[in-house]
Design an enzyme around this catalytic site. Structure first.
Site, PDB file in Angstrom:
ATOM      1  N   CYS A 114       0.794  -0.947  -0.147  1.00 54.96           N
ATOM      2  CA  CYS A 114       0.239   0.176  -0.002  1.00 54.96           C
ATOM      3  C   CYS A 114       0.916   1.118   0.348  1.00 54.96           C
ATOM      4  O   CYS A 114       1.841   1.281  -0.511  1.00 54.96           O
ATOM      5  CB  CYS A 114      -0.510   0.043   1.091  1.00 54.96           C
ATOM      6  SG  CYS A 114      -0.078  -0.634   2.800  1.00 54.96           S
ATOM      7  N   LYS A 115       0.736   2.407   0.900  1.00 56.07           N
ATOM      8  CA  LYS A 115       1.994   3.296   0.742  1.00 56.07           C
ATOM      9  C   LYS A 115       2.962   2.925   2.306  1.00 56.07           C
ATOM     10  O   LYS A 115       3.748   2.773   1.596  1.00 56.07           O
ATOM     11  CB  LYS A 115       0.889   4.777   1.108  1.00 56.07           C
ATOM     12  CG  LYS A 115       0.347   5.469  -0.243  1.00 56.07           C
ATOM     13  CD  LYS A 115      -0.432   6.372   1.042  1.00 56.07           C
ATOM     14  CE  LYS A 115      -0.889   7.193  -0.647  1.00 56.07           C
ATOM     15  NZ  LYS A 115      -1.343   8.494   0.058  1.00 56.07           N
TER      16      LYS A 115
END
Length: 205
Positions: A114-115
């Protein structure tokens, strides 16, 4: 956490390979990390990836897309919001769709990110662990270890409540059974192979 490796190039000089933030191996053929940056591309090539699961709604950067195309890596994007104010709940159906891709060994080696590689990635890995029949305490402990001090109670609640039966019901035609957790020990079973037709028996006189 940042993993740095040295690799010899064609000229015999030492090259530096930098892993994405929060990189780790989930098991053979499955990896997790934060968002890969261009300086991580050299490291990613050593993994021989076939696929990437991207758990954010934002478009994938053009530079990253070019890297995937150059290395024949398929991108699976599942847009899960990561907002904390107001907090957004993990969407069960989206996680289920991502899990279908993750357990398909034809997509391995695969990277999940994801981030930050903590919350959305941690929830998906936690659901995978439940499919692998890990005890719940170990599943939640792994999530908290990777999320660090920013672990979220709502993520733990989501993982605990996630029903693995819903995944098995969606894989009636092709089921991936885990015989142990090593990549070489996974076996693809087709429905027609798993259904055994009883052999006719001679009637007793």
């Amino acid at each position: 956490m940042c993993l740095i490796m040295e690799a010899a190039d064609d000229h015999g000089d030492g090259g530096v390979l930098v892993a994405p933030s929060n990189f780790s191996m989930v098991e053979d053929g499955i990896y997790r990390s934060g968002f890969p940056k261009p300086e991580n591309f050299g490291f990613l090539t050593t993994l021989n990836l076939r696929s990437i699961i991207y758990l954010c709604p934002e478009p994938y950067p053009e530079e990253n897309l070019k890297f995937l195309e150059a290395n024949d890596i398929k991108l699976f994007q599942f847009g899960i919001e990561g907002k904390t104010d107001p907090p957004t709940l993990m969407p069960k159906d989206t996680v289920l769709d991502a899990l279908k891709v993750l357990v398909d060994v034809r997509n391995h080696p695969i990277l999940i990110h994801c981030k930050a590689g903590k919350h959305r990635t941690g929830c998906l890995v936690g659901c995978l662990r439940k499919v692998q029949s890990w005890c719940l305490s170990s599943v939640l402990e792994e999530y908290q270890k990777n999320a660090g001090v920013k672990w979220r109670q709502r993520d733990l609640n989501f993982i605990e409540a996630f029903d693995t039966a819903s995944l098995r019901q969606c894989l009636l035609s092709i089921m991936y059974r885990y015989h142990g957790y090593g990549f070489k020990r996974k076996r693809l079973l087709h429905e027609e192979e798993s259904v055994q037709t009883p052999k006719p028996q001679a009637a007793k006189v």
